[in-house]
Design a protein around this motif. Sequence first.
Motif, PDB file in Angstrom:
ATOM      1  N   SER A  52       0.819  -1.219   0.000  1.00 44.78           N
ATOM      2  CA  SER A  52       0.000   0.000   0.000  1.00 44.78           C
ATOM      3  C   SER A  52       0.848   1.263   0.000  1.00 44.78           C
ATOM      4  O   SER A  52       0.307   2.363   0.079  1.00 44.78           O
ATOM      5  CB  SER A  52      -0.913   0.015   1.236  1.00 44.78           C
ATOM      6  N   GLY A  53       2.184   1.109  -0.100  1.00 43.60           N
ATOM      7  CA  GLY A  53       3.069   2.273  -0.067  1.00 43.60           C
ATOM      8  C   GLY A  53       2.792   3.292  -1.158  1.00 43.60           C
ATOM      9  O   GLY A  53       2.625   4.488  -0.879  1.00 43.60           O
ATOM     10  N   PRO A  54       2.711   2.886  -2.448  1.00 40.88           N
ATOM     11  CA  PRO A  54       2.507   3.875  -3.514  1.00 40.88           C
ATOM     12  C   PRO A  54       1.052   4.241  -3.759  1.00 40.88           C
ATOM     13  O   PRO A  54       0.656   4.496  -4.899  1.00 40.88           O
ATOM     14  CB  PRO A  54       3.105   3.172  -4.730  1.00 40.88           C
ATOM     15  N   TRP A  55       0.235   4.282  -2.728  1.00 40.95           N
ATOM     16  CA  TRP A  55      -1.196   4.522  -2.934  1.00 40.95           C
ATOM     17  C   TRP A  55      -1.464   5.931  -3.467  1.00 40.95           C
ATOM     18  O   TRP A  55      -2.383   6.136  -4.273  1.00 40.95           O
ATOM     19  CB  TRP A  55      -1.965   4.266  -1.644  1.00 40.95           C
ATOM     20  N   ILE A  56      -0.662   6.910  -3.070  1.00 36.31           N
ATOM     21  CA  ILE A  56      -0.871   8.282  -3.562  1.00 36.31           C
ATOM     22  C   ILE A  56      -0.514   8.370  -5.040  1.00 36.31           C
ATOM     23  O   ILE A  56      -1.225   9.015  -5.830  1.00 36.31           O
ATOM     24  CB  ILE A  56      -0.038   9.267  -2.722  1.00 36.31           C
ATOM     25  N   ILE A  57       0.566   7.719  -5.453  1.00 38.67           N
ATOM     26  CA  ILE A  57       0.950   7.737  -6.867  1.00 38.67           C
ATOM     27  C   ILE A  57      -0.093   7.010  -7.701  1.00 38.67           C
ATOM     28  O   ILE A  57      -0.368   7.398  -8.850  1.00 38.67           O
ATOM     29  CB  ILE A  57       2.338   7.114  -7.037  1.00 38.67           C
TER      30      ILE A  57
END
Length: 399
Positions: A52-57
Amino acid sequence: MPLTSFAAEAFGVVTICLVAILILIGLMCIAYLFYFRSRIRSQGFVQLNYFSGPWIIRIIFILFSIWWGLGEIIRLTLLRRALHLKWKETICKCYIVSNMGFAEPCLFLTLVFLLRAPLQRLETGIMSRKWNLRTSGYILLYCLPMFVLQIFVILVGPWLDKNRASGKKLPHYFTSTASASSVTGGNDIALCTYPLLSTILLGLFAIILTSYLFWLGSRILKLVINKGLQKRVYTLLLSVSCFLPLRVLFLGLSVLSGPEQFMFEAFVFLAFLVLVCCSGLCMCILVYLPVADCLALGNLQDLEARRFNDDHNDTMSLIANQSHLEDNVEENARSSPGRFSDASTKRGSISFRTLEKGVTSTGPYVELSLFSPSRSATPPGSPPLLGWPMRSPAQVIGP
């Protein structure tokens, strides 16, 4: 061939419907991402924070897709006829800069960064809190040259048209962003076109991006051991490497005919169609499927925890039943000590035995142990314990 009103309306309606579907899929994926984030925080799935780390990208990728789709709707002649709007040439220039100079390059740059994320270190990669903000800045920075070049084409185009008398004539379709409508007979309605110089710039960007994606994909495929993930990477690479050059090709062929011509509208619609398919496919592969896999993994963890709780409860009930059974055995042993002497030789186990009259079973047996601290509780040299025969007496007796 002149474009009939039915064909124009058909292209416009299909374009609006496809953009609406793309926006709906994008909003559903954004909601799915927020649900995934809340699920991780509420149930404490710390192991899934990496996914879920790159959720903003991922959300930025969806927003760029929506931005591009809305720009395609604004370009349509059908919308202006339905709302009785009179676009000036400035609107078409803004459309070229917005879509071909900003939305499309940022869309594919975001895709590159999402593919590149698993190759980075955990400390500085997607596990870092500043990764999303830093990656957003890199996307805007790398898009800046394309944005500036498109503005340069839009601003220099009119100057080149005014200086055709200098001897070096440049065809108008190299810089023209709009043409007057021949149906209304006035110059107050501008029909948006695609300057060939802008298409060439987009083609150069597509060549650089496709080459880098092939190199990046080769590195990712060396690390992927799951066949399902390999298929996703292959699908993503093939879709981008095919759809983006096709869009550039169709936009380049659109200069062969003018607006309100069937060939022009057909090529423009095909260019739109390949990119909307590519955006929807990338959205599913890069946003929806990773979240769905993580939620399925979370459900497996829930099932495993529920199974552990059930096993724990079964063990506790068996312990309670065994202690109750031991109490009954001790009470009966006090009343008749000789009868239950064998039962007290091995505590904590229950053995079943089936014998026919006059037959002695010497075959192997199954011991149903409920709670036994040791498997070698029987002292050496003692007679074998009675149990549950694995074969019938008829099979035991024989040669």
